[in-house]
Every structure is written in structure tokens, then in C-alpha cells.
Design an enzyme around this catalytic site. Sequence first.
Site, PDB file in Angstrom:
ATOM      1  N   GLN A   1      32.789 -60.011  61.892  1.00 35.23           N
ATOM      2  CA  GLN A   1      33.213 -60.481  60.857  1.00 35.23           C
ATOM      3  C   GLN A   1      32.698 -60.197  59.955  1.00 35.23           C
ATOM      4  O   GLN A   1      33.349 -60.697  58.680  1.00 35.23           O
ATOM      5  CB  GLN A   1      32.587 -61.926  61.560  1.00 35.23           C
ATOM      6  CG  GLN A   1      32.764 -62.892  62.753  1.00 35.23           C
ATOM      7  CD  GLN A   1      32.161 -62.163  63.778  1.00 35.23           C
ATOM      8  OE1 GLN A   1      31.161 -61.341  64.001  1.00 35.23           O
ATOM      9  NE2 GLN A   1      32.087 -63.044  64.612  1.00 35.23           N
TER      10      GLN A   1
ATOM     11  N   ASP B   1      22.971 -70.605  62.213  1.00 35.72           N
ATOM     12  CA  ASP B   1      23.347 -71.724  63.467  1.00 35.72           C
ATOM     13  C   ASP B   1      22.641 -72.462  63.789  1.00 35.72           C
ATOM     14  O   ASP B   1      22.477 -73.501  64.831  1.00 35.72           O
ATOM     15  CB  ASP B   1      23.458 -70.569  64.700  1.00 35.72           C
ATOM     16  CG  ASP B   1      24.988 -69.831  64.555  1.00 35.72           C
ATOM     17  OD1 ASP B   1      24.718 -68.439  64.143  1.00 35.72           O
ATOM     18  OD2 ASP B   1      26.082 -70.182  64.734  1.00 35.72           O
TER      19      ASP B   1
END
Lengths: 354, 354
Positions: free
Chosen positions: B204, B245
Amino acid sequence: MKNFTTLQWKGGIDGCLELTDQRKLPAQFITIQCKTPDELFDAIKTLAVRGAPAIGVAEGFGVCLAARQIKSSKLSDAVKLIEEKADYLSKSRPTAVNLFWALERMKKTACGFAVKNPNAAIDDLKQRLLAEAQKIYDEDVQMCHNIGINGEKFVPAGGAVLTHCNAGALATAGDGTALAPVFEAQRKGKKFKVYVDETRPVLQGARLTAWELHQAGIDVTLICDNMAGVLMKEGKVNAVFVGADRIAANGDAANKIGTYSLSILAKEHKIPFYVAAPSSTFDLKLKDGSQIPIEQREPHEVLNFMNIKTAPEGVKVYNPAFDVTPAKNITAIITEKGIVQCPTEEKIKKTLNS
Amino acid sequence: MKNFTTLQWKGGIDGCLELTDQRKLPAQFITIQCKTPDELFDAIKTLAVRGAPAIGVAEGFGVCLAARQIKSSKLSDAVKLIEEKADYLSKSRPTAVNLFWALERMKKTACGFAVKNPNAAIDDLKQRLLAEAQKIYDEDVQMCHNIGINGEKFVPAGGAVLTHCNAGALATAGDGTALAPVFEAQRKGKKFKVYVDETRPVLQGARLTAWELHQAGIDVTLICDNMAGVLMKEGKVNAVFVGADRIAANGDAANKIGTYSLSILAKEHKIPFYVAAPSSTFDLKLKDGSQIPIEQREPHEVLNFMNIKTAPEGVKVYNPAFDVTPAKNITAIITEKGIVQCPTEEKIKKTLNS
């Protein structure tokens, strides 16, 4: 244990150096033959053969490839050519010291032979050089064996080892450096697991170490480099074993990029951190690790993988091939001559001179 | 600043969710359309859309996709279907809490609407749900903006920031979380560099963050994950910015695998370590990080690199998608409501309730 050949000389004084092409592993197991110093230079630079001890051994034979190019029948011309080609080969990679060590040894052998045997034939010189290169090879095999014997006690029975890059059989003529204690532990019947960092950007861990260990029937688990910290936090790692490309007089050790980070993670989690390397990896002229030259490699290794682009055009890249782990982060250096616990200049000298 | 759309609802109550397909970046910039909860579930699971806030926003619209499937004209049947589909969507990924938060909010909206408007038409319910999903979207954009404003002062003028994974515009409806302060600093005319971890196994950092920053004209340098330590040692990094997260009540923060290691490296090198996340990322029901469920992903992500095999068949893999950074390693958590320095449960509650 080793069921393949990392490198070997084929034929007599006009033979060639056969290498397992490590660029192709594990998809393909093929060998290539180097017949000239240029071919070997390219093979080393593009990582067909890599690993500090293996490069040292290869460069020894590289001088035999140089000897094949002797045109003159005069011994002095021959020695001059050998020295020139050895200096050329020394520019293939800058960090691992073993290659400079091997080339110096070969140059001295050529020079010494010519001085002692002024009337010898060129073929006699070639024979002497091949014998010396083979001696470096044989010593490397023995060195791996002794590192294995010395380091085996640090492989935790019933536990797990973490390793980085490839310091195994593919990195040496023998069983490896960091992996030699692991193979020795297996021979002794110890049960243990090995976690392997995949080792970006060239993936020596995934492609070479995982392959070697799996071939040998050892319980191997592959992780991405960034997973080592959480693995340690979860108590899954009992010891870290890595190799080295150059060790300074004070014990600071250059090794594959990422080793320094691992040493900090190991310290944080109170996990012993072992560096395994032969005496030819020490560069006692260098006071500390800051003096070790670090190879910067091409951006394409980070921007691509096997010609598939992973990042956008125009992005800059930082790609040092090695980093330096300070001696204070190293629990012990395992050499063929003995173990240096909590390395210092004094202790290193004592072990190397034993 | 943002010159692309991470996700957006197209059309009215029977429209669809359009996503930039992040699996294809940076090689291809294409969008996909999700018309059913199943299609969205798959898009989230396979990382076409990822990043905790973006997943939350997507799941809000996911409930609108569920509403499209209402067959009955009875409001109670409709609410039951919504709840079932929301529970199904909640199983797409386990670690990021924002998706559970968004789905709960949408379920409450459906239920509340039905209770207050027992005679409403199904289309009125659909309208209400779409308005709520769009509100979550708009709040996310505003939240990114506020995180940018709050965190900008930590971006070192003339210095360099290191970031991991993608916590940028692609991970949110707006400018991002960890990257929002970076974009805000750029708007203010600050000069600085950004180092980006490539972030194996899904890359990513290389594929998304490097692309976003480069598009925005920011000075970006890509590194492999294992290079962060030496970069810090060389004094090249002045601050680390990451997203999250899920954050437990005590400030322990789950984020992309490798974040924990980075936090230890930052501590070792006395570099401030910032976590940027909206209030929807906090899960105050969880006492500490040990209670955060960690997604384990498929071995093929590690055994292959962009679909090319890197490791031999039969090798085991450990592939946690996230790890937990303890609060003690975090210099500050940057939220849209303010900054929590040296996070503790008390300080977090105070900021979130402000």
C-alpha cells in the site's frame, strides 16, 4: 546436508567457474559458467552469486579466470595482468570484505610464486593459482563446519530461530554461516522452527533461505520483514541468527539491510542476537562500523519486481544494500575460531589470534 | 488537493457505490461499481477499497445497497433485512472498528426511522438511509480536514516525515488521516520530505501512498520496510505519522503490520511517533490492545509478489494484517477533536468528549 553446489571450478587450469544462478531461484535451478573475469564481475554484480564468503571464494577462482587470459610467456607480464584483473574484480561489490581478502591472497600467491620460481612456466603459475583458489574453497567449507559446531548450542531446542537474508549454503562453499548452527542442530536431532524474513528488495530470504531450509526438511515459516517485531512480541522467537559482510575491529557488523532494525527489535524483546561469520569477514583496519563502505543499489530493485512496476514513475528511492549493527546490540559473534561474547576489540583480537 | 474520488454514491436511492479500484493502482486508475452487498463485501475483502475510515464510509453506503434488495412493502420486514445485511457486511474484515461503527449507526437509523414513521413508504426509508450514509461521508471529509489542521504543526519544516501503509486520501473520503497533516503543511507552504515504507505484503505504501504524494507534488522517497531503522539512525527522519484501524480505551493502537516495529525504532532513535485517527476509530469497550482482533490473511500474499511466486511450494507463512502499538510508544494521537499527548484512558475520554 547440502545437496547442491553453490560454486565449483570445472576442469584444469584452463577450466571455468560454474555457479548456481541465484537470480533464478526458487523458480528455476540452473547453473551458469563464467569463463572470463568480465563474466564473473557481471555474475557478482547482478547477484547470480552472492553472500560474503561465496563471493570471496568466487573471486579466488576469478583470478584463475584472469590467468586464462595470459598471452605473454614472461612471468612478470603474467603477474602484472593478474594484479590488474584482481583490481578490476575488486570493484564488483564494495561492502563484503571477503572478496578483497581473497583477491589480496591470490595476488600475493602470484607474486610470491614468481619471485621464488623466476624460471617457471606460465602453466606452473596457473597451477599454483588454481591450487590456492581451491584451498580458499576448502577452507570455507571447513570454516562453515566449525561455525556450525561452535554455534549449535545457541539453537534453542523446542524453540524458534529468526534469520534474515541468506547466510546459508548458497552464501558459502559449505553449509553457510548463520545457518550452519541450524543445520548442525538438525544433525544432532534437535527440534526447532526457523522464521525467515523475506528480505526485500531482492528477497534472498524468501527465494534462497526458505528454499534451502525446506529442501533440508527443516520447519520453516516465511514472514515479511515488517512482521519480525510482532513475532518477537508474541514470544515466538528465541534467538536471531544473521551473517555479516564486514566486521570492524570493535565488533560493529555490516550485514544485509534490515539487520540493524532486527538488532533493535531483539534488544527490546530481550532476545539474543547472534552474528555468524568467518575470520575473513573481519576488517581490523577499520576502527568501527562508520568506516564500512555501504553499497547503494539501483532504484529499480525497489520500484519493480521481476519487471512488474510496484510504484509510480518519478518517485525517488533510497536503496542501501547493507546496514551496520553496533557491537552493543550483538550478543555474540560466532566464528570458526570460537565465540566472541559481547564483542569488544580486545576479545575479537584474542579469538582471531587463537 | 485530492484530484480523484476514493468512493462515491452514484444516482438516487436505487443507485450504486463507485470505488477507485485500489488493487490496480498505480498501474491502472479504474473505478468499479458495487450494486449489491455481496459485491461490496468482495471489494472490501480483496482490498479494492481499504483504510479504516474509507471502509466505514463504504459500509454506510453498503446498507443503501442492502435497501435496494427490499422486496416487501412492510417497514418491519425492511428493517429486518437491513439488519441481516448489515450483520453480513460486518464480517468482511475484523480489525478496523469503523465499519462496525458505521453499520451500527445505519442499523439504528433504519430502526429509529421505522419507529418514528410507522406508515412511511419503503422509498422514504431508503431516502433516510442514503442521507445518513452521505452524512457519514461528509463527516469523514470534515474529520480529515480537522485532523490536518490539528496535526500540521508536527510536520517538521525543512525536515522529513516517515509514513507506513496508506493513511491518505485513498483510505478516507477526504484527505486522509496520517497524511492530512502532510497535505495541510503543503498548503501552508512548508517544505519537507516524506519517506514511504513500501509496506509488504500488499504494498500500500509503494502503490498508493507514493502515488498520492507524487500526484500532489510532494517530495517523496520510497524505501523497503526494513530500511526504516537505518534511515532513522542516519538522522533522516524527524517524525513518524501513521493511521490506525482500532484504538483501545488505553490508547493501544492497531494499525498495518509493521507499525509496532516502527514505533520501537522511533523510540530507540528518540523520534516522535504520531497516530492520526478519527474518533470513530476508538473502541472504548476494549480495555487495551490485547483485545483487538487481528486479521490473519492468506499465505499467497507473502508467497507471491504481485502474483509472481517468490518462495518455494510448501513453505509455511505467518501473515497477520495488523499489529498493535502500545500507547507508551505513541507520542500523541491526533484526532479531529484535538490531540492526545502521551495517551492514557483519561486523556482520551476527555478529548473525545470535548
